[in-house]
Design a protein around this motif. Structure first.
Motif, short mmCIF file in Angstrom:
data_model
loop_
_atom_site.label_atom_id
_atom_site.label_comp_id
_atom_site.label_asym_id
_atom_site.label_seq_id
_atom_site.Cartn_x
_atom_site.Cartn_y
_atom_site.Cartn_z
N GLU A 1 0.84 -1.21 0.00
CA GLU A 1 0.00 0.00 0.00
C GLU A 1 0.87 1.26 0.00
OE1 GLU A 1 -3.13 -0.10 2.98
OE2 GLU A 1 -3.00 -2.29 3.03
N PHE A 2 2.00 1.21 0.68
CA PHE A 2 2.91 2.35 0.70
C PHE A 2 3.60 2.52 -0.65
CE2 PHE A 2 2.12 1.99 5.13
CZ PHE A 2 2.47 3.20 5.72
N LYS A 3 3.96 1.40 -1.25
CA LYS A 3 4.57 1.48 -2.59
C LYS A 3 3.61 2.10 -3.59
CE LYS A 3 7.71 -2.50 -2.21
NZ LYS A 3 8.02 -3.87 -2.70
N PHE B 1 -2.44 1.36 9.86
CA PHE B 1 -1.52 1.62 8.74
C PHE B 1 -2.20 2.47 7.67
CE2 PHE B 1 0.71 -1.77 10.83
CZ PHE B 1 2.05 -1.52 10.58
N LYS B 2 -3.49 2.27 7.48
CA LYS B 2 -4.23 3.13 6.55
C LYS B 2 -4.21 4.58 7.04
CE LYS B 2 -7.39 -0.50 4.95
NZ LYS B 2 -8.80 -0.98 4.91
N THR B 3 -4.29 4.74 8.35
CA THR B 3 -4.23 6.09 8.92
C THR B 3 -2.85 6.70 8.73
OG1 THR B 3 -5.84 5.37 10.58
CG2 THR B 3 -4.73 7.45 10.97
N ASP B 4 -1.78 5.89 8.83
CA ASP B 4 -0.42 6.38 8.56
C ASP B 4 -0.34 7.00 7.17
OD1 ASP B 4 0.18 5.29 10.99
OD2 ASP B 4 1.29 3.58 10.21
N LEU B 5 -0.91 6.31 6.20
CA LEU B 5 -0.90 6.81 4.82
C LEU B 5 -1.64 8.14 4.71
CD1 LEU B 5 -1.57 3.49 2.87
CD2 LEU B 5 0.52 4.85 2.79
N LYS B 6 -2.76 8.25 5.40
CA LYS B 6 -3.53 9.50 5.35
C LYS B 6 -2.75 10.66 5.95
CE LYS B 6 -8.02 7.16 5.50
NZ LYS B 6 -9.25 6.88 6.28
#
Length: 851
Positions: free
Chosen positions: A574-576, A678-683
């Protein structure tokens, strides 16, 4: 009386301002404008009055507690009489089985006809089962739908084998089978796949939102109940003290399983969570009495963790359990020793009659300990189920057994004599599963002679208990009746009954065949579109900016920025995908297991890439990650005095961070190793959300004057129905509390009744607006009557009637509110509970009149 949520104050104030400003229109001369002014005033009054009536007499009443306090009336007198007859008639052999809660042996195929399971349920007649994570093994070949169906069928099997009476030795009383589990977070759960895991207790606490805390508790309970689980072993009511993390070897006692550092904050937050879970119909067992607060060592380790605080502080440690005895269905004890008391200095609390029977269960307000003059007060859990922590596998109890040369049967008898109603054996070692004894016991030093708990050991425990209870059968029948009542409440909540001398199961599927990961309970559908929106809300609100050294919104950076992403395996893709536009980005995958070649390879690549990077984004899961980052910062700072910008995302307790990491990094945390975290990290990195202030953090980092970060606590009050409690944390603070004790009641009254003061202010503004507008109303009415004929004249008369009615309602409301607040101020010496009850009754009468 209800409290006033300050977040709604702007809305209410706006209504009052509108009503006041409309008076300006009354002083103008134009008649048409006066009609418009009247209309605006009428709308303002209607809105405010409607809000008053709709919310039950207050501006915004918090969610009410519709839950009956572990309601003793859930069972009828006839059912209670039947239960007593059952407890007296059941054979001792089958009755002793009710004292045991046993973990389901490992079965990687979720095979329903497992002989070990049938031996436990049918031959030993054990009707209390505990789910383990390894019961739900999932291979990479398993498809989602097929796997989830096997999970449902596996749990459903246990209920069906009792209900359809396929057991070989069914008792004539048809004793129910119940299932318990852990469900605290993705790292501490009994059901690892195909359900939405709970955020950690620390994550939940850091939302600082009582409604959201209650909602996530309700959702967790709904998921478990839909899967056929009856009992939640949780939440943790221990306070997470900073000295649990002194030294790198002792940072793993409670982790993120605790709500907060202080008992008061734990209590206030846990009240909302427990109510949410209870609303789902799940039984709740709080843990771990008397608390791991001042314990440095994990009780899974090969030692007996010792509480090293004073007796006064010890009393404070268990104070968070005090207010729950009307709501919890039971309490789990812990395997810790208490150094300040000889009674439990050399043996765990689990085996202490003083702690289990006298302190935890007794209602005695004046308990004496023979070795001192200190007085203790019982917590009053006599009518609730008292359960041990695991007796099969935890290092602390196994070490005590080894040192004292005791068998599992010996320990069982000692735990029963201490006062426990149920004994938990979480792990059974069989030929089909790996030995548990060496896996969960941490820290090394375990003798080779230590073996896992087997079915033969379980049989011996049953046999030894049976021999013991024969010596004191009346006490045994008393505890058995408590367990049967506990189970009867579960059966009734599912639609069953107790009659004709036995339990009657409801004609339903214990496991909801329609339940899925996307299901929501009906009451939450009004608030959230899906479980995803609920979990998003929890993680967004709990994401905190703990320390800022540089900009963390990296999508604003130039495309040629050199960035190194170190992300855990399951989430790196997801980060990539999100940051593939960076031309010089590198991605390293962090393995879950921090050993072997994969971890060594990560370390080597990290050091090779480090110097060429402008920014390093790292997700931390445990103390191994924290230590790795600390070594890296220290190394490069010493070697070339060049330190890159670190952006760290904490998916564990922040206590794992040391001063070097804390002072040299941007740190953002939501404290759960969870897919939504981890989804929140991306946000955050994309600038879609802004982390909240670290003031919301309920635990600290470090301790004393040298603390890196001290927690503020919480502004959340206990849920409705719970009494506010005082939690002094030290002897000095207790002395200070005595000095200001005379002022506390005045302060409490002021803040508890601020809603009345605000509402009186609003009513007063509306009252004078109406009163001053009244003199102009006659002129408006006269003008309309002279110039408008027929139906319009009747309409004006109707408006006049509404206008007068609104004025009357405002006057009545104002009188009642002034009366309420006056009594509270004047009646300082009146019994508070009686006073509150009286005013509530007045309010209810008034609300009914309005309705």
């Amino acid at each position: 009386m209800t409290e006033f949520p300050i977040e709604n104050l702007p809305y209410i104030t706006t209504l009052g301002v509108i009503a006041f400003l409309t008076y300006i229109f009354f002083i103008i001369k134009d008649r048409i404008e006066k009609i418009i002014a009247f209309t605006f005033t009428l709308i303002s009054i209607t809105c405010c009055t409607f809000l008053f009536v709709k919310r039950g007499g207050n501006i915004n009443t918090p969610t009410t507690n519709n839950l009956k306090r572990s309601d003793p009336n859930i069972l009828t007198e006839a059912e209670l009489k039947t239960l007593k007859n059952i407890s007296n008639s059941i054979s001792l052999d089958k009755g002793v089985s009710e004292l045991l809660m046993v973990g389901i042996p490992s079965d990687h195929k979720n095979k329903n006809c497992n002989k070990n399971i049938e031996h436990i349920v049918n031959d030993l007649n054990i009707r209390n089962l505990f789910l383990n994570k390894y019961n739900f093994y999932r291979s990479k070949k398993d498809k989602d739908d097929t796997y989830f169906l096997s999970v449902k069928e596996f749990i459903s099997y246990f209920h069906k084998m009792i209900r359809t009476e396929t057991g070989k030795k069914m008792s004539p009383q048809n004793i129910p089978l119940v299932i318990a589990c852990d469900f605290e977070s993705p790292t501490f759960t009994s059901i690892p796949h195909k359900v939405n895991q709970s955020p950690s207790a620390l994550t939940i606490a850091c939302t600082q939102d009582s409604n959201l805390i209650r909602d996530i508790g309700n959702y967790n309970g709904y998921q478990l109940r839909s899967l056929g689980v009856d009992i939640l072993l949780g939440p943790v009511l221990d306070a997470s003290k900073p000295f649990q993390y002194m030294g790198k070897k002792n940072r793993t006692s409670l982790r993120n399983r605790s709500f907060a550092k202080s008992q008061e904050t734990v209590y206030n937050i846990a009240t909302h969570y427990v109510l949410g879970v209870k609303e789902s119909g799940i039984k709740v067992i709080g843990k771990h009495f008397p608390s791991h607060g001042a314990v440095c060592v994990n009780s899974h380790s090969w030692c007996i963790p010792k509480y090293k605080g004073s007796i006064d502080n010890l009393k404070d440690e268990w104070s968070s359990f005090r207010g729950f005895n009307d709501y919890l269905d039971g309490v789990m004890t812990s395997h810790i020793g208490i150094e300040c008391l000889l009674e439990t200095n050399s043996k765990p609390v689990t085996l202490s009659n003083f702690f289990v029977s006298k302190i935890l269960k007794s209602n005695d307000k004046n308990i004496n300990l023979s070795e001192s003059n200190i007085k203790f007060e019982g917590l009053g859990y006599e009518n609730k189920v008292i359960l041990t922590d695991d007796l099969s596998d935890m290092g602390s109890i196994r070490k005590y057994m080894h040192d004292e040369n005791m068998s599992f049967g010996d320990i069982a008898i000692e735990a029963y004599k201490a006062g426990h109603d149920m004994l938990l054996y979480s792990h059974i070692e069989t030929k089909n599963n790996p030995p548990r004894g060496k896996i969960t016991v941490r820290g090394g030093g375990v003798p080779d002679s230590i073996k896992g708990f087997t079915l033969k050991d379980l049989e011996d425990v049953h046999k030894r208990l049976l021999e013991y209870v024969k010596k004191n059968e009346p006490e045994f029948r008393k505890r058995l009746l408590k367990i049967l009542r506990f189970k009867a409440e579960i059966i009734k909540s599912r639609g069953g009954s107790i009659e004709d001398g036995k339990f009657l199961y409801p004609d339903i599927n214990w496991v909801d065949s329609e339940f899925s990961k996307d299901s929501l309970p009906v009451n939450l559908k009004k608030k959230f579109n899906s479980p995803a929106s609920l979990l998003d809300s929890v993680f967004i609100k709990s994401t905190l900016l703990i320390n800022k050294k540089n900009n963390y919104v990296i999508n604003e950076l130039p495309k040629n920025t050199d960035i190194l992403f170190c992300i855990y395996n399951d989430y790196i893709d997801e980060f990539k995908q999100s940051f593939s536009f960076f031309e010089n980005a590198d991605f390293l995958s962090i393995p879950i297991t921090k050993s072997g070649n994969s971890w060594k390879e990560l370390e080597k690549k990290f050091y090779d890439l480090y110097e060429n990077k402008d920014i390093i984004v790292y997700t931390l899961k445990d103390d191994t990650d924290a230590d790795f980052i600390e070594r890296a910062i220290s190394h490069f700072k010493k070697e070339n005095n060049k330190l890159q910008n670190f952006i760290l995302f904490i998916h564990a307790e922040p206590n794992i961070l040391g001063p070097i990491v804390f002072n040299n990094s941007t740190i953002i945390g939501n404290f759960s190793f969870h897919e939504y975290s981890f989804k929140t990290d991306l946000k955050v990195l994309n600038g879609e959300i802004t982390p909240s202030s670290k003031e919301k953090l309920t635990v600290g980092i470090g301790m004393g004057a040298e603390a890196l970060l001290k927690p503020k606590g919480t502004d959340i009050l206990p849920a409705e129905g719970f009494n506010p409690m005082e939690f002094p944390q030290s002897a000095k603070e207790k002395e200070f509390c005595k000095i200001i004790a005379s002022q506390k009641e005045v302060i409490r009254r002021y803040f508890n009744n601020v809603s009345h003061l605000i509402f009186i202010l609003i009513l007063t503004v509306l009252f004078f607006t109406l009163l001053m507008g009244r003199r102009e109303f006659d002129n408006i009415n006269k003008y309309i009557m002279e110039n408008i004929q027929g139906k319009r004249s009747k309409f004006v008369s109707f408006l006049s009637l509404i206008f007068s009615l609104m004025l009357s309602i405002i006057i009545v409301a104002l009188v009642f509110e002034i009366l309420s607040i006056s009594i509270l101020i004047i009646g300082y010496d009146i019994d508070i509970e009686l006073l509150n009850s009286w005013i509530k009754n007045i309010d209810k009468i008034f609300y009914k009149i309005l309705n």
